[in-house]
Design a protein around this motif. Structure first.
Motif, PDB file in Angstrom:
ATOM      1  N   THR A 781       0.825  -1.194   0.000  1.00  0.00           N
ATOM      2  CA  THR A 781       0.000   0.000   0.000  1.00  0.00           C
ATOM      3  C   THR A 781       0.870   1.259   0.000  1.00  0.00           C
ATOM      4  N   GLY A 782       0.197   2.409  -0.053  1.00  0.00           N
ATOM      5  CA  GLY A 782       0.941   3.668   0.039  1.00  0.00           C
ATOM      6  C   GLY A 782       1.686   3.782   1.349  1.00  0.00           C
ATOM      7  N   GLY A 783       1.064   3.290   2.420  1.00  0.00           N
ATOM      8  CA  GLY A 783       1.718   3.368   3.723  1.00  0.00           C
ATOM      9  C   GLY A 783       2.923   2.469   3.842  1.00  0.00           C
ATOM     10  N   ARG A 784       2.932   1.357   3.129  1.00  0.00           N
ATOM     11  CA  ARG A 784       4.045   0.413   3.234  1.00  0.00           C
ATOM     12  C   ARG A 784       5.114   0.641   2.170  1.00  0.00           C
ATOM     13  N   ALA A 785       4.699   0.983   0.940  1.00  0.00           N
ATOM     14  CA  ALA A 785       5.658   1.075  -0.166  1.00  0.00           C
ATOM     15  C   ALA A 785       6.164   2.493  -0.409  1.00  0.00           C
ATOM     16  N   ALA A 786       5.292   3.504  -0.298  1.00  0.00           N
ATOM     17  CA  ALA A 786       5.679   4.875  -0.660  1.00  0.00           C
ATOM     18  C   ALA A 786       6.043   5.735   0.549  1.00  0.00           C
ATOM     19  N   LEU A 787       5.341   5.562   1.652  1.00  0.00           N
ATOM     20  CA  LEU A 787       5.612   6.380   2.829  1.00  0.00           C
ATOM     21  C   LEU A 787       7.055   6.273   3.323  1.00  0.00           C
ATOM     22  N   PRO A 788       7.687   5.093   3.296  1.00  0.00           N
ATOM     23  CA  PRO A 788       9.089   5.034   3.735  1.00  0.00           C
ATOM     24  C   PRO A 788      10.021   5.959   2.945  1.00  0.00           C
ATOM     25  N   LEU A 789       9.774   6.136   1.648  1.00  0.00           N
ATOM     26  CA  LEU A 789      10.590   7.063   0.852  1.00  0.00           C
ATOM     27  C   LEU A 789      10.420   8.482   1.373  1.00  0.00           C
ATOM     28  N   TRP A 790       9.164   8.874   1.585  1.00  0.00           N
ATOM     29  CA  TRP A 790       8.834  10.215   2.070  1.00  0.00           C
ATOM     30  C   TRP A 790       9.481  10.464   3.429  1.00  0.00           C
ATOM     31  N   LEU A 791       9.325   9.503   4.319  1.00  0.00           N
ATOM     32  CA  LEU A 791       9.811   9.677   5.690  1.00  0.00           C
ATOM     33  C   LEU A 791      11.334   9.720   5.742  1.00  0.00           C
ATOM     34  N   SER A 792      11.975   8.853   4.969  1.00  0.00           N
ATOM     35  CA  SER A 792      13.439   8.852   4.933  1.00  0.00           C
ATOM     36  C   SER A 792      13.976  10.201   4.470  1.00  0.00           C
ATOM     37  N   PHE A 793      13.335  10.760   3.453  1.00  0.00           N
ATOM     38  CA  PHE A 793      13.762  12.075   2.967  1.00  0.00           C
ATOM     39  C   PHE A 793      13.519  13.150   4.017  1.00  0.00           C
ATOM     40  N   MET A 794      12.344  13.132   4.644  1.00  0.00           N
ATOM     41  CA  MET A 794      12.000  14.180   5.596  1.00  0.00           C
ATOM     42  C   MET A 794      12.868  14.132   6.857  1.00  0.00           C
ATOM     43  N   ARG A 795      13.351  12.980   7.220  1.00  0.00           N
ATOM     44  CA  ARG A 795      14.274  12.928   8.364  1.00  0.00           C
ATOM     45  C   ARG A 795      15.476  13.824   8.120  1.00  0.00           C
ATOM     46  N   GLU A 796      16.029  13.732   6.909  1.00  0.00           N
ATOM     47  CA  GLU A 796      17.185  14.554   6.565  1.00  0.00           C
ATOM     48  C   GLU A 796      16.779  15.999   6.325  1.00  0.00           C
TER      49      GLU A 796
END
Length: 865
Positions: A781-796
């Motif tokens: 899903t979006g929460g499992r496949a796409a959200l990790p990309l978003w979150l990884s970027f936003m951490r930095e």
């Protein structure tokens, strides 16, 4: 007197008297006859030579370019793109060249080129007849090729006015044009043209780009030894450059310094001191980032100015891309796609190479590693063996690694196929090596280890690092997890690995098995304050696929489109965040398509009955979304989305509520930015300034904002999306510990996965999917496949950024309500603060716990206020 007529009678010959000898006719000496013949032959030869020379000159002079144009000639120059921090982040070129005035450089830089190529440059008139005779005699030797004897003037003429083809006609034209060029230009002008046009290898043309590439400094800052290295490189740039072969570069540098001392350009002591120093390369620039961003920009510039201006005109382009954020975006996309790709199994090695063949190739590669230049003496190099993959397939391309004729040194034998293969292998510093292809040399099931060879160092795979590598069957089914190392790799396999730290008490390095994902992803980051695009990633790797999925692809956003539906509902004044809606199964006849269908939630059979509008978006209820669009009509929702920034055509039917309209990532990210900015729209900005080579400003851009949506409705939409983050399908975002809003999205059959969202400072959208629209697989899903990309970027991206909240605009009131009923929370009911459009807040208090209001026996849906 008239001539006497012949009588027709012959006079008889009178014999000489007896005893007398008749005198012989007088004849010239034989040597005079030969002298006369020789003179006649020489005269004829001279006449023929003059005639032939004149004819040849006339024949080859036809259509020759004018040397007068060289007075104002500026060769193709690289156009450079400058990022937000002022660094060069991209270049567009046919020939990578930056023009500099050689007369302003130190004297020794100019003199090294004279010593290397033409010490008598300032004495001759463009042609060196002695050198030409010497080259002619050399060419007569068996196995030799014609070469050398070209003066700097001839080389400049060839580079600027002719081609590099090795033909007699080109040489004749060169001999005709060179004196003309000498007559038209000064020696300094010719030298300036030469050093700015000559090739130095590795796609660098001209002294400035060569100095930057090999030594990390401007040409004006080169030392005597460094200038001698570059001057020596031009003889055979692809072989003598200090990056490819430091030993050949050193031999050539020694020759140049010796010539410089012999001709008095420097003293012998200076030459000896420079010869004693090792050649040390300058610091390598970090790998370029923003390939997709730069290509999108290039297409925009070409559309406005044309290919020639962009690739040859030396434009200076300023863009808002932030290199730090761009690198973080690329890293996030790569890591997220690799994690998803591993969940989908291992596709096996890239090929298998015979180990005996490898032994022969390795010897050649060891020679290349030993020869390669280094930034420091102890720098370790490793080899990426990916080009050798072609050797493992039957129909390998025989031309891979083959050299062009001008790249073959006439004094060396033609390289073998294996030598060409070895030259095609890329060497890289171990310290900065990313993923690379290595060869498996040994497998030990007992120890659970495999050894991989990168020529410079060996790596060690552990079974724990390959346990993910489940093979897929021919039908695509994922097989069982491997139980031993030999089920994953075998000796001779070419596999992609990532090298790590050294194994304790060993020369080997830790290695991790990787593979290049087939699944693709993209990410766009926008600064909502000025609408500049700070980062853009259009795929896993620009080098292998230039298709920009952030701008060129149109994909279904799924539930990440719902904020525009809910925003339209709030803007209508008919709905509030606490309007009670019913999550229940229903057969819906779509009046726009005439079809009847039953909307389903993600949780099959998961219907929860009455709930607030906020809860419905938080839990992404499809049934509620369809009820909303029924109440509003699709056209109202389309109008709201288009005002926000969606430019793609959207379906005018009820399925729009579930995000079936195909959109690009950039437009949906910018539409989210409109919601973030309280309804203010502006086009995304990827280009801020363009100037030409002379510094003339051609264009400048800044965001132009227009209020297109009610600020209060936009704020309420953001407020609803905050609940998605705080308690819905995107709770992982809470890790950022700052206010955030967003929405996940999953297209039908798991073909697309999205997450779009924002903090107070940044709007980001991420997407994952296959180019052929294949399913990502169950539960991707979006929460499992796409959200990790978003979150990884936003951490930095949020590192060091102060925490701030979303501002509340006028027209919004906040009251304390009962979350269950949506009514005002009285003293007997625990409540929470809720936001409303002014005038839509509840006026009635919720009944005490346990008390039932008869008016609520029938539910209020979206068609009742």
């Amino acid at each position: 007197m008239p001539p006497r007529a012949w009588s027709g009678r012959l006079t008889p010959r009178v014999p000489a008297p007896a005893g007398m000898v008749a005198p012989l006719a007088s004849t010239p000496p034989r040597w005079k006859l030969w002298l006369k013949r020789l003179a006649t032959g020489l005269l004829a030869s001279v006449v023929l030579a003059l005639g032939g020379g004149t004819g040849t000159y006339w024949y080859f002079s036809r259509g020759l370019p004018s040397v007068e144009e060289l007075r104002h000639h500026v060769p193709a120059q690289v156009s450079k793109v400058y990022c937000r921090n002022g660094e060069v982040c991209a270049e567009y070129f046919v020939e990578r060249r930056t023009w500099v005035d050689v007369s302003k450089m130190p004297k020794h830089v100019r003199e090294m080129f004279l010593a290397a190529e033409d010490a008598d440059f300032y004495k001759h008139q463009g042609l060196d007849f002695t050198g030409m005779a010497r080259a002619f005699l050399k060419a007569l030797r068996p196995g030799s090729r014609a070469g050398g004897a070209s003066t700097i003037s001839q080389q400049a003429c060839r580079n600027l006015l002719l081609t590099r083809e090795r033909t007699l006609s080109r040489k004749v034209k060169e001999l005709i044009l060179t004196p003309r060029m000498e007559a038209a230009l000064t020696k300094d002008e010719i030298l300036n043209l030469y050093v700015n046009t000559v090739w130095f290898g590795h796609q660098r043309y001209g002294i400035e780009e060569a100095a930057l590439f090999y030594f990390g400094k401007h040409a004006a800052d080169l030392s005597v030894g460094e200038a001698a290295v570059l001057a020596g490189t031009v003889q055979l740039p692809h072989r003598i450059n200090p990056l490819t072969s430091v030993s050949k570069a050193k031999r050539r540098q020694t020759y140049v310094l010796g010539q410089a001392a012999r001709h008095g350009f420097i003293t012998q002591a200076v030459a000896d001191a420079e010869i004693a120093k090792p050649i040390v390369l300058g610091p390598r620039p970090p790998p370029p980032v923003g390939g997709y961003y730069a290509e999108e920009l290039r297409k925009t510039l070409v559309a406005r100015y044309g290919d020639k201006a962009v690739l040859e005109g030396g434009l200076r382009v300023e863009v808002p891309m932030d290199p730090r954020l761009q690198a973080a975006a690329e890293s996030a996309v790569r890591a997220g796609l690799e994690a998803l790709d591993k969940r989908q199994g291992y596709r096996g090695p890239l090929g298998n190479l015979d180990l005996q063949r490898w032994t022969a190739l390795r010897t050649l590669l060891e020679g290349r590693v030993a020869e390669a230049g280094r930034q420091k003496p102890d720098e370790e190099l490793v080899a990426d063996l990916e080009p050798l993959q072609a050797l493992t397939v039957p129909d390998e391309d025989p031309d891979v690694g083959r050299l062009e004729p001008e790249e073959v040194d006439g004094d060396e034998p033609i390289p073998s196929d294996d030598e060409r293969r070895a030259r095609a292998v890329r060497l890289m510093p171990l310290a900065t090596a990313g993923d690379l292809v290595a060869l498996v040399t040994a497998v030990d099931d007992a120890k659970g280890l495999a050894v991989v060879d990168t020529v410079g160092r060996e790596g060690q795979l552990t079974f724990a690092s390959v346990a993910w590598a489940r093979r897929r069957s021919g039908e695509g089914a994922l097989g069982p997890a491997p139980t031993r190392m030999s089920e994953v790799v075998a000796p001779g396999d070419l596999v992609r690995v990532r090298l790590g730290k050294a194994v304790p008490a060993s020369r080997r390095l830790e290695a991790t098995l990787t593979q290049r994902p087939v699944v693709q992803g993209a990410l766009v980051a926008i600064n909502p304050a000025d609408r500049t695009v700070l980062a853009m990633v259009g795929g896993y790797d620009f080098g292998t696929s230039a298709f920009n999925r952030a701008t060129q692809a149109r994909r279904q956003p799924g539930s990440s489109f719902k904020p525009f539906l809910y925003g339209a509902a709030l803007a209508s004044g008919k709905f509030t965040p606490v309007t009670i809606v019913n999550d229940a199964p229903e057969a819906v006849r779509d009046p726009w398509t005439g079809k009847t269908w039953k909307p389903q939630n993600f949780e099959k059979g998961g219907f929860e009955g009455p709930m607030t509008l906020r809860a419905a978006l938080t839990k992404s209820k499809n049934t509620v979304s369809v009820r909303l669009i029924e109440a509003l009509t699709p056209q109202v929702v389309i109008d709201f989305a288009q005002k926000a920034g969606i430019r793609s055509e959207l379906p005018d039917n009820l399925t729009l509520a579930l995000g079936t309209g195909e959109v690009s990532m950039l437009e949906i990210a910018n539409a989210y930015a409109t919601l973030h900015s309280l309804g203010k729209f502006a086009e995304p900005v990827m280009l801020t300034k363009v100037t030409d080579a002379k510094g003339t400003i051609l264009e400048e851009h800044h965001a132009s904002f227009e209020e297109v949506l009610p600020p209060a409705a936009a704020y309420l939409t953001t407020s609803l999306m905050r609940s998605v983050v705080e308690e819905g399908t995107a709770t992982a975002v809470r890790e950022l510990e700052r206010p955030a809003a967003g929405k996940t999205g999953t297209a039908q059959e798991y073909r697309d996965a999205w997450f779009s969202g924002y903090t107070a400072d940044l709007v980001v959208s991420s997407w994952v999917g296959f180019d052929d629209h294949s399913s990502l697989g169950p539960n991707e899903t979006g929460g499992r496949a796409a959200l990790p990309l978003w979150l990884s970027f936003m951490r930095e991206a949020t590192q060091g950024v102060p925490v701030s909240d979303f501002p509340v605009p006028p027209g919004v009131v906040q009251v304390r309500i009962d979350p269950a009923s949506g009514l005002l929370a009285g003293k007997a009911v625990p409540g929470r603060t809720e936001s409303f459009l002014e005038g839509t807040e509840p006026k009635q208090e919720a009944p005490p716990p346990g008390q039932v209001d008869p008016n609520d026996f029938l539910l209020h849906d979206g068609r009742r206020n």
